[in-house]
Design a protein around this motif. Structure first.
Motif, PDB file in Angstrom:
ATOM      1  N   CYS A  38     -16.496  18.469  25.493  1.00 51.50           N
ATOM      2  CA  CYS A  38     -16.567  17.057  25.864  1.00 51.50           C
ATOM      3  C   CYS A  38     -18.023  16.601  25.817  1.00 51.50           C
ATOM      4  CB  CYS A  38     -16.001  16.873  27.259  1.00 51.50           C
ATOM      5  SG  CYS A  38     -16.275  15.257  27.972  1.00 51.50           S
ATOM      6  N   LYS A  39     -18.244  15.403  25.270  1.00 52.07           N
ATOM      7  CA  LYS A  39     -19.619  14.940  25.119  1.00 52.07           C
ATOM      8  C   LYS A  39     -20.256  14.575  26.454  1.00 52.07           C
ATOM      9  CE  LYS A  39     -20.349  14.521  20.508  1.00 52.07           C
ATOM     10  NZ  LYS A  39     -19.093  14.954  19.936  1.00 52.07           N
ATOM     11  N   GLY A 108     -23.751   3.510  38.980  1.00 49.79           N
ATOM     12  CA  GLY A 108     -23.520   4.063  40.304  1.00 49.79           C
ATOM     13  C   GLY A 108     -24.029   5.476  40.413  1.00 49.79           C
ATOM     14  N   SER A 109     -24.067   6.189  39.340  1.00 47.56           N
ATOM     15  CA  SER A 109     -24.513   7.577  39.406  1.00 47.56           C
ATOM     16  C   SER A 109     -25.592   7.780  38.358  1.00 47.56           C
ATOM     17  CB  SER A 109     -23.331   8.501  39.122  1.00 47.56           C
ATOM     18  OG  SER A 109     -22.634   8.023  38.006  1.00 47.56           O
ATOM     19  N   THR A 110     -26.449   8.721  38.611  1.00 49.47           N
ATOM     20  CA  THR A 110     -27.414   9.075  37.571  1.00 49.47           C
ATOM     21  C   THR A 110     -26.769  10.122  36.671  1.00 49.47           C
ATOM     22  OG1 THR A 110     -28.302  10.698  39.081  1.00 49.47           O
ATOM     23  CG2 THR A 110     -29.443   8.588  38.938  1.00 49.47           C
ATOM     24  N   ILE A 111     -27.324  10.293  35.507  1.00 53.34           N
ATOM     25  CA  ILE A 111     -26.759  11.253  34.564  1.00 53.34           C
ATOM     26  C   ILE A 111     -27.083  12.660  35.053  1.00 53.34           C
ATOM     27  CG2 ILE A 111     -26.769  12.027  32.187  1.00 53.34           C
ATOM     28  CD1 ILE A 111     -27.712   9.281  31.394  1.00 53.34           C
ATOM     29  N   ASP A 197     -29.464   3.559  18.294  1.00 52.53           N
ATOM     30  CA  ASP A 197     -29.952   4.756  18.962  1.00 52.53           C
ATOM     31  C   ASP A 197     -29.206   4.937  20.274  1.00 52.53           C
ATOM     32  OD1 ASP A 197     -33.049   5.770  20.536  1.00 52.53           O
ATOM     33  OD2 ASP A 197     -31.541   6.945  19.473  1.00 52.53           O
ATOM     34  N   GLN A 198     -27.887   5.000  20.219  1.00 49.03           N
ATOM     35  CA  GLN A 198     -27.106   5.078  21.447  1.00 49.03           C
ATOM     36  C   GLN A 198     -26.734   6.518  21.739  1.00 49.03           C
ATOM     37  OE1 GLN A 198     -23.994   2.185  21.751  1.00 49.03           O
ATOM     38  NE2 GLN A 198     -24.854   0.995  20.071  1.00 49.03           N
ATOM     39  N   LYS A 199     -26.614   6.830  23.014  1.00 46.51           N
ATOM     40  CA  LYS A 199     -26.266   8.195  23.409  1.00 46.51           C
ATOM     41  C   LYS A 199     -24.983   8.160  24.214  1.00 46.51           C
ATOM     42  CE  LYS A 199     -30.986  10.041  23.651  1.00 46.51           C
ATOM     43  NZ  LYS A 199     -31.370   9.338  22.485  1.00 46.51           N
ATOM     44  N   PHE A 200     -24.156   9.183  24.024  1.00 46.06           N
ATOM     45  CA  PHE A 200     -22.862   9.227  24.709  1.00 46.06           C
ATOM     46  C   PHE A 200     -23.008   9.127  26.207  1.00 46.06           C
ATOM     47  CE2 PHE A 200     -19.564   9.838  21.724  1.00 46.06           C
ATOM     48  CZ  PHE A 200     -20.119  10.450  20.628  1.00 46.06           C
ATOM     49  N   LYS A 201     -23.903   9.938  26.778  1.00 44.74           N
ATOM     50  CA  LYS A 201     -23.993  10.001  28.244  1.00 44.74           C
ATOM     51  C   LYS A 201     -24.526   8.695  28.807  1.00 44.74           C
ATOM     52  CE  LYS A 201     -24.151  14.933  28.764  1.00 44.74           C
ATOM     53  NZ  LYS A 201     -24.834  16.106  29.275  1.00 44.74           N
ATOM     54  N   ASN A 202     -25.475   8.082  28.084  1.00 41.75           N
ATOM     55  CA  ASN A 202     -25.988   6.797  28.556  1.00 41.75           C
ATOM     56  C   ASN A 202     -24.899   5.758  28.608  1.00 41.75           C
ATOM     57  OD1 ASN A 202     -28.392   8.068  28.596  1.00 41.75           O
ATOM     58  ND2 ASN A 202     -29.483   6.618  27.310  1.00 41.75           N
ATOM     59  N   ARG A 203     -24.097   5.724  27.546  1.00 41.47           N
ATOM     60  CA  ARG A 203     -23.011   4.735  27.495  1.00 41.47           C
ATOM     61  C   ARG A 203     -21.965   5.024  28.556  1.00 41.47           C
ATOM     62  NH1 ARG A 203     -20.031   4.907  22.523  1.00 41.47           N
ATOM     63  NH2 ARG A 203     -19.029   3.091  23.405  1.00 41.47           N
ATOM     64  N   TYR A 204     -21.672   6.307  28.799  1.00 45.50           N
ATOM     65  CA  TYR A 204     -20.615   6.657  29.756  1.00 45.50           C
ATOM     66  C   TYR A 204     -21.035   6.327  31.172  1.00 45.50           C
ATOM     67  CZ  TYR A 204     -17.267   9.443  32.351  1.00 45.50           C
ATOM     68  OH  TYR A 204     -16.302   9.849  33.221  1.00 45.50           O
ATOM     69  N   GLY A 206     -23.396   4.274  31.985  1.00 46.63           N
ATOM     70  CA  GLY A 206     -23.871   2.909  32.114  1.00 46.63           C
ATOM     71  C   GLY A 206     -25.339   2.814  32.429  1.00 46.63           C
ATOM     72  N   VAL A 207     -26.113   3.749  31.925  1.00 45.99           N
ATOM     73  CA  VAL A 207     -27.552   3.772  32.179  1.00 45.99           C
ATOM     74  C   VAL A 207     -28.276   3.580  30.862  1.00 45.99           C
ATOM     75  CG1 VAL A 207     -29.446   5.226  32.954  1.00 45.99           C
ATOM     76  CG2 VAL A 207     -27.251   5.326  34.124  1.00 45.99           C
ATOM     77  N   ASP A 208     -29.152   2.587  30.773  1.00 42.52           N
ATOM     78  CA  ASP A 208     -29.940   2.382  29.547  1.00 42.52           C
ATOM     79  C   ASP A 208     -29.054   2.186  28.324  1.00 42.52           C
ATOM     80  OD1 ASP A 208     -32.752   4.545  30.296  1.00 42.52           O
ATOM     81  OD2 ASP A 208     -32.478   2.372  30.440  1.00 42.52           O
ATOM     82  N   ASP A 209     -28.060   1.347  28.454  1.00 38.27           N
ATOM     83  CA  ASP A 209     -27.158   1.106  27.342  1.00 38.27           C
ATOM     84  C   ASP A 209     -27.584  -0.174  26.622  1.00 38.27           C
ATOM     85  OD1 ASP A 209     -23.530   0.680  27.128  1.00 38.27           O
ATOM     86  OD2 ASP A 209     -25.085   0.783  25.598  1.00 38.27           O
ATOM     87  N   PRO A 210     -28.102  -0.068  25.383  1.00 38.75           N
ATOM     88  CA  PRO A 210     -28.621  -1.264  24.705  1.00 38.75           C
ATOM     89  C   PRO A 210     -27.543  -2.288  24.395  1.00 38.75           C
ATOM     90  CG  PRO A 210     -28.710   0.624  23.243  1.00 38.75           C
ATOM     91  CD  PRO A 210     -28.302   1.137  24.564  1.00 38.75           C
TER      92      PRO A 210
END
Lengths: 362, 162
Positions: A38-39, A108-111, A197-204, A206-210
């Motif tokens: 899982c990513k 709500g949570s940090t990565i 330049d998107q990252k799976f964890k950022n998008r999931y 909700g942190v630093d999602d362009p």
């Protein structure tokens, strides 16, 4: 050696949005038990793979496990919300699930960074999914959504994301597969550098999602909420021109000159293309342009109807000229002009392995 | 190499011995395959040459024609791909590129290879070499097989750009 734990609650069909499945509800899928990690939680999970209907689509597969998907109520492939098709950051902010009001995109949570935190987060998600609390949380969202959620949500599916990826060999002018190439012979969109330049964890998380930032910025522009609007920045200090878009036909070049004269533009520096409704404004320095942009972004209104226009940095002429899709003859011309390449095309020899070049017919 | 021994034996029929040049041509093709630079080739593409070489060799023997006794000899001594030649005698499979293309256990969905589908039945983006064999089409009506490393003929291009 301990076997890697797999998500307990794995259903027989993946959690997917309509867009990722494609316009045709009849798809053939393969399943691969513990096929991939899982990513998000990095545990092995049941991977599904299918090909959405449509011209030149690629095979798609589930990227995150069903537990992670259920925990955020997102599609297992594209990770957009299942009810609204919005990024997690946007959805969380709209429903107040995210972080503090002053840092809405922090999530709500940090990565989770360390392995222990990753496993702990995964375990917590499992518990929440299995005891039904997440289902209760998201079930009510569809019916109790704020109006903005419906406004931002995409109404019709946009199947662009199912297309084949851009052929990286074609971009370099080296694709020998020609008409048989399964990848897209297009140039990649060059202007949206942060979006590519998107990252799976950022998008999931909700942190630093362009993309989320874009959506929220546009929503804020509509609502005139200056605190949310992001003014586009330009790293290149030699650029001293702005682009003005959406100019109504009642606006004259003189009006533009009057507007920007205070910031350092003169009448020669204003180039208005009134049929297409845009203009370029040249300043003497980068800082003048920046000042004009900061002052007038999302505020400048032109023409008799006082229409709000969009302001952005101007791309350089060379970049603008390349933005269109190069035809195959142009790409081939670029290949042939390269002095390192042989100019004669080798004929296919009798040997069955000689790979002749397969030029794509225009 | 052992085909030379088999062909030289006294029990080999005369028309089988006359096939020597076809076997030598196949040897040369295989040698080229072994010596080629694989660094720029796709992982699947490395197998395509094998399928093509096998097809060319068996097809040349099939088209030159041998007596029944000759064919029995060839099959018994494993000098030809008997299963492939057997398929060529069946209606609809006259131009089959390789037995691998019709082996359903080779595909994810338990189907035959895409090259078996006539071009007129395919979508434009499906006019591509099969990943397994490198054959674009081996349907009889398409006058196949057309291979990945041939210049695509007009009858292929019409189905790509329709």
């Amino acid at each position: 050696m301990q076997e890697a734990p797999t998500p307990a609650s794995t259903p027989s069909f993946p959690l997917l949005c309509e867009t990722c499945l494609g316009p045709n509800r009849c798809v053939r899928m393969t399943r691969d038990e513990r096929g991939r990690a899982c990513k998000v939680c990095e545990r092995p999970f049941l991977e599904f793979r299918w090909k959405p209907d449509g011209a030149n689509t690629r095979h798609k597969k589930t990227e995150i496990c069903s537990t992670c998907a259920r925990a955020k109520n997102v599609c297992q492939t594209c990770m957009f919300d299942l009810n609204f098709g919005l990024p997690v950051a946007v959805r969380d902010q709209l429903f107040g699930l995210g972080g503090a009001p002053d840092a809405p995109l922090a999530g709500g949570s940090t990565i989770p960074q360390s392995q222990k935190m990753l496993e702990y987060a995964a375990m917590k998600n499992e518990e929440a999914v299995l005891d039904g609390s997440v289902a209760k949380l998201y079930d009510s969202q569809a019916s109790n959504a704020p109006i903005l959620a419906h406004q931002l949500a995409r109404r019709d599916p946009k199947y662009d994301r199912n297309r084949a990826h851009v052929c990286s060999f074609f971009v370099k002018g080296e694709c020998k597969r020609g008409i048989y190439c399964p990848y897209r012979h297009d140039m990649p969109a060059s202007d949206k550098s942060s979006l590519s330049d998107q990252k799976f964890k950022n998008r999931y998380y909700g942190v630093d999602d362009p993309l989320a930032a874009n959506i929220l910025s546009r929503a804020a522009e509509k609502r005139n909420d200056a605190s949310q609007v992001t003014i586009p920045s330009c790293d290149d200090n030699t650029v001293r021109s702005l682009y003005v878009g959406g100019i109504p036909s009642t606006c004259t070049a003189g009006e533009l000159v009057n507007t920007f004269k205070a910031f350092g533009a003169d009448s020669e520096g204003v180039r208005l293309v009134s049929e297409r409704g845009f203009a370029f404004v040249d300043f003497q320095t980068h800082d003048q342009a920046s000042a004009a942009l900061h002052a007038l972004h999302n505020r400048l209104e032109l023409g008799a109807e006082r229409k709000r226009v969009s302001l952005n940095w101007a791309k350089s002429r060379a970049a603008g000229a390349k933005r269109g899709r190069p035809t195959d003859s142009e790409a081939r011309g670029a290949r042939e002009r390269d002095p390192k390449r042989p100019t004669t095309v080798p004929l296919p020899s009798e040997s069955p392995t000689q790979l002749g070049s397969l030029p794509r017919k225009p | 190499m052992s085909w030379r021994v088999k062909l030289a034996q006294k029990t080999a029929p005369a028309d089988v011995q006359a096939l020597q040049d076809l076997f030598e041509r196949h040897d040369a093709a295989v040698r080229v395959l072994m010596e080629e630079d694989i660094s720029k080739k796709m992982r699947a593409e490395l197998q395509w040459g094998v399928h093509r070489a096998n097809y060319e060799k068996n097809r040349s023997i099939y088209e030159r024609g041998v007596s029944e006794r000759g064919m029995r000899y060839l099959v018994k001594h494993n000098l030809v791909d008997a299963k492939l030649i057997a398929k060529w005698k069946k209606p609809g499979y006259e131009r089959l590129c390789s037995t691998a293309a019709v082996t359903t256990s080779n595909t994810n969905m338990g189907t035959v290879s895409i090259c078996r589908v006539p071009l007129r039945c395919r979508q434009p983006e499906q006019v591509r070499p099969s990943v397994l064999t490198g054959c674009v089409t081996c349907a009889t009506e398409d006058d196949g097989p057309i291979w990945w490393n041939e210049e695509p003929p007009e009858r292929v291009l019409t189905w790509v750009f329709c």
